[in-house]
Design an enzyme around this catalytic site. Structure first.
Site, short mmCIF file in Angstrom:
data_model
loop_
_atom_site.label_atom_id
_atom_site.label_comp_id
_atom_site.label_asym_id
_atom_site.label_seq_id
_atom_site.Cartn_x
_atom_site.Cartn_y
_atom_site.Cartn_z
CB SER A 82 -0.68 -0.11 1.25
OG SER A 82 -0.10 -0.23 2.33
CB THR A 201 -0.47 6.03 0.18
OG1 THR A 201 -1.21 5.05 0.35
CG2 THR A 201 -1.21 7.64 -0.49
NE ARG A 211 -8.76 7.76 -4.15
CZ ARG A 211 -8.33 7.91 -2.48
NH1 ARG A 211 -6.58 7.52 -2.67
NH2 ARG A 211 -8.50 7.38 -1.45
CB THR A 234 -3.66 5.38 7.79
OG1 THR A 234 -3.95 4.30 6.77
CG2 THR A 234 -4.42 5.19 9.75
N GLY A 235 -6.39 5.69 5.57
CA GLY A 235 -7.90 5.22 5.88
C GLY A 235 -8.38 5.75 4.63
#
Ligand code: ASP
Length: 324
Positions: A82, A201, A211, A234-235
């Site tokens: 990730s 990330t 995106r 994060t998330g």
């Protein structure tokens, strides 16, 4: 404002519970002592990242250098799917990277939708240091990186490519899933008492091509105000952007909230906005104030974070820091 009881409760849990109870201080009754240096980062890959950052902090180096060095560890690790090299691609098979960095003087830099560069965090730092801008994106960010000596590399590992191909067959391009993200957000305080942060990330796996999430957005995934604190996220980036997550948390700390209470308040904003639709959404926030006190909060129970200081080298899970 946080209540006195809320402050006590969150500070106890935020500090990793009872052994650190001596950190308890009531607002207005601070002894003036600061726990420093200290580094925090999201998820369990934060442990090796913190270890790297610690080398710099322990030697008296700057928090800015520490956070950059720290997050380069998962960026270069192909097993971390990730972040950086080995990151799972977007729905068209491109590994696209977002990163940002911020120091104690409100200097900040960021890159978004960058392809082919192993260490986007270092490009973000160069944007901060060498340009009059804060953010470069896409091909412009790549050209800037190449002009400054970075090499273009293929970041799509055979393992990531295989998973992506399986996914394209099975899922028919649904670019959004719950368990598919994990950014490293790192925040630190150095021996001089200065705060800095870094985030990097590959974003949500199988996202739409183009995106950009919260991770390169100053104020969303990262914010540092040396007079108050630093926060990272994060998330699901869309939810973090919607509430300007990290900036909100730092402002709350500037207004007297403990780090954990500030993170909880931000999570509660998201829950309020999403109403009952939070089952599939994870957002985790991590915060550190100018006293070296820290805390976290997340929507789902699987959030964890790593802490490293003179006295700690731990992973804290929600049961360690939650006071729900
Ligand atoms: N926040 C990242 C993004 O939305 C993903 C994550 O942290 O899991 O791109």
């Amino acid at each position: 404002m946080t209540t006195r009881r809320g402050f006590l409760r969150s500070t106890v849990f935020a500090a990793g519970a009872l052994p650190f109870i001596n950190r308890l201080r009531l607002p207005g009754f601070r002894s003036g002592s600061v726990t420093k240096p200290l580094v925090l980062s999201t998820w369990n890959f934060g442990m090796p990242a913190n270890k790297e950052a610690w080398k710099i902090l322990d030697a008296g180096g700057k928090a800015l250098d520490a956070v950059e060095a720290g997050v380069k560890i998962p960026e270069g690790d192909p097993k971390v799917t990730s972040v950086g090299y080995g990151g799972l691609p977007d729905r068209d098979g491109h590994v696209t990277l977002d990163a940002c960095i911020m120091d104690e003087d409100f200097n900040c830099g960021s890159v978004a939708f960058l392809e082919g560069i192993m260490h986007p965090i270092s490009v973000a730092r160069l944007v901060m240091e060498k340009t009059p801008h804060i953010m470069l994106a896409g091909d412009g960010a790549l050209q800037f990186a190449l002009q400054n000596g970075f090499k273009k590399e293929n970041l799509l590992t055979p393992e990531a490519e295989k998973k992506w191909k399986e996914w394209t067959e099975k899922n028919n391009y649904i670019p959004y899933e719950k368990t598919n993200h994990d950014t490293i957000g790192m925040i630190a305080i150095d021996k001089a008492g200065n705060l800095s942060g870094a985030v990097t990330t590959s974003g949500l796996k199988y996202k739409y091509h183009g995106r950009v999430g919260d991770s390169p957005i100053i104020g969303a995934a990262l914010y540092v105000n040396n007079d108050a604190g630093a926060a990272t996220a994060t998330g699901v980036g869309e939810e973090v952007i919607r509430i300007c997550g990290a900036h909100t948390i730092v402002e709350l700390m500037a207004n007297g909230y403990s780090p954990a209470d500030a993170c909880k308040a931000a999570v509660e904003r998201i829950i309020k906005i999403k109403k009952d639709n939070i089952k599939d959404i994870q957002v985790g926030f991590l915060a550190l104030n100018k006293y070296g006190e820290y805390g976290a909060y997340a929507i789902q129970n699987d959030f964890e974070y790593a802490v490293y200081s003179e006295t700690e080298n731990n992973i804290l899970k929600k049961s360690d820091y939650s006071f729900r």
